[in-house]
Design a protein around this motif. Sequence first.
Motif, PDB file in Angstrom:
ATOM      1  N   LEU A  94      33.399 -21.572  54.663  1.00 62.20           N
ATOM      2  CA  LEU A  94      32.973 -21.263  53.472  1.00 62.20           C
ATOM      3  C   LEU A  94      30.559 -21.429  54.872  1.00 62.20           C
ATOM      4  N   LEU A  95      30.917 -22.070  55.275  1.00 66.03           N
ATOM      5  CA  LEU A  95      29.361 -23.011  55.792  1.00 66.03           C
ATOM      6  C   LEU A  95      28.884 -21.330  56.767  1.00 66.03           C
ATOM      7  N   LEU A  96      30.022 -21.008  57.334  1.00 66.11           N
ATOM      8  CA  LEU A  96      29.247 -20.254  58.347  1.00 66.11           C
ATOM      9  C   LEU A  96      28.974 -17.947  57.420  1.00 66.11           C
ATOM     10  N   SER A  97      29.656 -18.244  56.156  1.00 68.62           N
ATOM     11  CA  SER A  97      29.476 -16.768  54.987  1.00 68.62           C
ATOM     12  C   SER A  97      27.920 -17.555  54.792  1.00 68.62           C
ATOM     13  N   MET A  98      27.393 -18.633  54.023  1.00 73.69           N
ATOM     14  CA  MET A  98      25.983 -19.016  53.845  1.00 73.69           C
ATOM     15  C   MET A  98      24.538 -18.448  54.968  1.00 73.69           C
ATOM     16  N   ILE A  99      25.607 -18.154  55.758  1.00 75.45           N
ATOM     17  CA  ILE A  99      24.904 -16.904  57.335  1.00 75.45           C
ATOM     18  C   ILE A  99      24.811 -15.527  57.830  1.00 75.45           C
ATOM     19  N   ASN A 168      22.924 -20.785  65.727  1.00 76.58           N
ATOM     20  CA  ASN A 168      22.635 -21.928  67.055  1.00 76.58           C
ATOM     21  C   ASN A 168      20.861 -21.870  66.720  1.00 76.58           C
ATOM     22  N   HIS A 169      20.809 -20.077  66.079  1.00 75.72           N
ATOM     23  CA  HIS A 169      19.306 -19.692  65.859  1.00 75.72           C
ATOM     24  C   HIS A 169      18.437 -20.827  64.975  1.00 75.72           C
ATOM     25  N   VAL A 170      19.277 -20.573  63.070  1.00 78.64           N
ATOM     26  CA  VAL A 170      19.129 -20.936  62.224  1.00 78.64           C
ATOM     27  C   VAL A 170      18.919 -22.247  62.560  1.00 78.64           C
ATOM     28  N   PHE A 171      20.233 -23.586  63.130  1.00 80.26           N
ATOM     29  CA  PHE A 171      20.657 -24.306  62.547  1.00 80.26           C
ATOM     30  C   PHE A 171      19.880 -26.014  64.057  1.00 80.26           C
ATOM     31  N   GLY A 172      19.532 -24.647  65.003  1.00 79.23           N
ATOM     32  CA  GLY A 172      20.166 -25.627  66.472  1.00 79.23           C
ATOM     33  C   GLY A 172      18.822 -26.379  67.419  1.00 79.23           C
ATOM     34  N   LYS A 173      17.319 -25.135  65.781  1.00 80.80           N
ATOM     35  CA  LYS A 173      16.022 -25.939  66.248  1.00 80.80           C
ATOM     36  C   LYS A 173      15.734 -27.221  65.358  1.00 80.80           C
ATOM     37  N   GLU A 174      16.622 -28.145  65.878  1.00 83.12           N
ATOM     38  CA  GLU A 174      16.223 -29.133  65.353  1.00 83.12           C
ATOM     39  C   GLU A 174      14.425 -30.227  65.579  1.00 83.12           C
ATOM     40  N   ALA A 175      14.122 -31.213  64.158  1.00 83.35           N
ATOM     41  CA  ALA A 175      13.184 -31.423  64.167  1.00 83.35           C
ATOM     42  C   ALA A 175      13.225 -32.631  65.479  1.00 83.35           C
ATOM     43  N   GLY A 176      12.083 -32.738  65.566  1.00 87.59           N
ATOM     44  CA  GLY A 176      11.894 -33.273  66.890  1.00 87.59           C
ATOM     45  C   GLY A 176      12.555 -33.026  67.966  1.00 87.59           C
ATOM     46  N   PHE A 177      13.642 -31.764  68.482  1.00 90.47           N
ATOM     47  CA  PHE A 177      14.362 -31.795  69.660  1.00 90.47           C
ATOM     48  C   PHE A 177      13.607 -31.900  71.235  1.00 90.47           C
ATOM     49  N   ALA A 178      12.364 -31.513  71.398  1.00 94.65           N
ATOM     50  CA  ALA A 178      11.852 -31.784  73.232  1.00 94.65           C
ATOM     51  C   ALA A 178      11.885 -33.209  72.869  1.00 94.65           C
ATOM     52  N   GLU A 179      11.539 -33.963  71.990  1.00 97.45           N
ATOM     53  CA  GLU A 179      11.083 -35.635  72.375  1.00 97.45           C
ATOM     54  C   GLU A 179      13.182 -36.106  72.182  1.00 97.45           C
ATOM     55  N   LYS A 180      13.728 -36.073  71.165  1.00 95.62           N
ATOM     56  CA  LYS A 180      15.054 -36.297  72.276  1.00 95.62           C
ATOM     57  C   LYS A 180      15.695 -36.154  72.819  1.00 95.62           C
ATOM     58  N   ALA A 181      15.234 -34.755  73.827  1.00 93.58           N
ATOM     59  CA  ALA A 181      15.477 -34.262  74.874  1.00 93.58           C
ATOM     60  C   ALA A 181      14.874 -35.217  76.091  1.00 93.58           C
ATOM     61  N   GLU A 182      13.485 -35.152  75.582  1.00 92.58           N
ATOM     62  CA  GLU A 182      13.293 -36.625  76.809  1.00 92.58           C
ATOM     63  C   GLU A 182      13.933 -37.840  76.376  1.00 92.58           C
ATOM     64  N   ALA A 183      14.005 -37.992  75.873  1.00 88.74           N
ATOM     65  CA  ALA A 183      14.828 -39.707  75.371  1.00 88.74           C
ATOM     66  C   ALA A 183      16.649 -39.853  75.560  1.00 88.74           C
ATOM     67  N   ALA A 184      17.361 -38.625  76.074  1.00 88.33           N
ATOM     68  CA  ALA A 184      17.721 -38.584  76.464  1.00 88.33           C
ATOM     69  C   ALA A 184      18.362 -38.362  77.714  1.00 88.33           C
ATOM     70  N   ILE A 185      16.543 -37.620  78.771  1.00 88.76           N
ATOM     71  CA  ILE A 185      16.633 -37.513  79.626  1.00 88.76           C
ATOM     72  C   ILE A 185      16.911 -39.512  80.608  1.00 88.76           C
ATOM     73  N   LYS A 186      15.604 -40.054  79.923  1.00 91.09           N
ATOM     74  CA  LYS A 186      16.002 -41.645  80.126  1.00 91.09           C
ATOM     75  C   LYS A 186      17.456 -42.498  80.422  1.00 91.09           C
ATOM     76  N   LYS A 187      18.153 -42.055  79.498  1.00 91.08           N
ATOM     77  CA  LYS A 187      19.431 -42.583  79.241  1.00 91.08           C
ATOM     78  C   LYS A 187      20.481 -42.713  80.337  1.00 91.08           C
ATOM     79  N   ILE A 188      20.560 -42.002  80.733  1.00 87.80           N
ATOM     80  CA  ILE A 188      20.592 -41.083  82.250  1.00 87.80           C
ATOM     81  C   ILE A 188      19.891 -41.970  83.806  1.00 87.80           C
ATOM     82  N   GLY A 189      18.937 -42.277  82.966  1.00 92.26           N
ATOM     83  CA  GLY A 189      18.967 -43.423  84.577  1.00 92.26           C
ATOM     84  C   GLY A 189      18.187 -42.328  85.328  1.00 92.26           C
ATOM     85  N   GLY A 190      17.152 -43.534  85.498  1.00 99.18           N
ATOM     86  CA  GLY A 190      15.866 -42.830  86.633  1.00 99.18           C
ATOM     87  C   GLY A 190      15.921 -41.983  87.385  1.00 99.18           C
TER      88      GLY A 190
END
Length: 400
Positions: A94-99, A168-190
């Motif tokens: 159903l959800l995929l049918s929307m796009i 992925n093209h329509v919904f994968g571009k989440e708001a603040g993606f780059a900032e969330k990715a940079e925050a995830a880098i910090k989580k894996i350790g220096g």
Amino acid sequence: MFPDRVLSGMRPTGKLHLGHYHGVLKNWVQLQSEYQSLFMVADWHALTTNYDDVSVIEKNVWDMVIDWIAAGVDPAQACIFIQSRVPEHAELQLLLSMITPLSWLERAPSYKDQIEKLSHKDLDTFGFLGYPLLQAADILLYRSNLVPVGEDQVPHIEITRDVARRFNHVFGKEAGFAEKAEAAIKKIGGKKGKLYDGLRTRYQQDGDVDALEAARSLLQETQNLSHGDRERLFGYLEGGGKMILPEAQPLLTEAARLPGLDGQKMSKSYGNTINLRESADSVTKKIRQMPTDPARARRADAGEPERCPVWKLHQVYSSPEARKWVVEGCKSAGIGCLECKQPVIDGVLAEQKPMFERAQPYLEDLTLVKSIVADGCERARDLARDTMRDVREAMGLSYY
């Protein structure tokens, strides 16, 4: 990156024949030891063309699952489940049918092919038109990146890839993606974070494929990452957004088409089959009644194996020595047709013997089969819930 995972399935049309075994099930038995494998009873798919007779579905389901186990599918290695027991299939469709553009479904090769073949049925239904998208949902729900198919089924996988790519093209571009990715880098350790950054730079600036693979391995081995953060970092690594649904690839299998009793492809529609679990007396009778080279009207007439349907079965079931004996004996009239057929009978019965043995406990106690399927459905639902959590979040539906 998602782990290699195989999904395949069959519609429950009843007991299976040896054509199913050589064309599909032997391959499943091999795949289950190489990949995480899910094998699905596609009962909703059966309804797309057989909605007018549902009385046989339940019996067909259990007969088919027993045949899978008889053929060597191992519930300890593979997940066996029923499509309709995992309602997330319908939600994702159903959800995929929307796009999904309507034209993608109408261009599916099997859509027009089935409309022509089944012209006696009313297939002017949404369910039939939408079945390629249900098939895509089946694959994407488990993030299955490998789908065993023959050449003729590749277009279905292409549609699935198109749907995943569009999602992925329509919904994968989440708001603040780059900032969330940079925050995830910090989580894996220096130390690991700096290594990831360096590898990402080498790949994006220099196209260093080795750096890409090294970064992927680093993320796979990192334990203190949530699933969402891990997928963000995979997408950030390659310069894209968050990958929610992977693009499946066809796992091409050689089409081992077993000839039927008349020399055509073995098929129920031709009435030329031998069931996986058919009595020895019935198998013997069927093969003995097979047509042979028309030139051998009498025992003393010489024949040509290439003109005989039995020869095609010799190529599957007989040893090289037996095949040599057949060629020489047929061309010289040194053996009769009944003699010629005996090695095939012996070969089929030998192939079926372990199938009967594996099936017997489940025939004696159907609750064993139902328990296997119930367990498989729970395992499948666990995977499905993980996917749908990410899909709902991406589509803004995780607010409740």
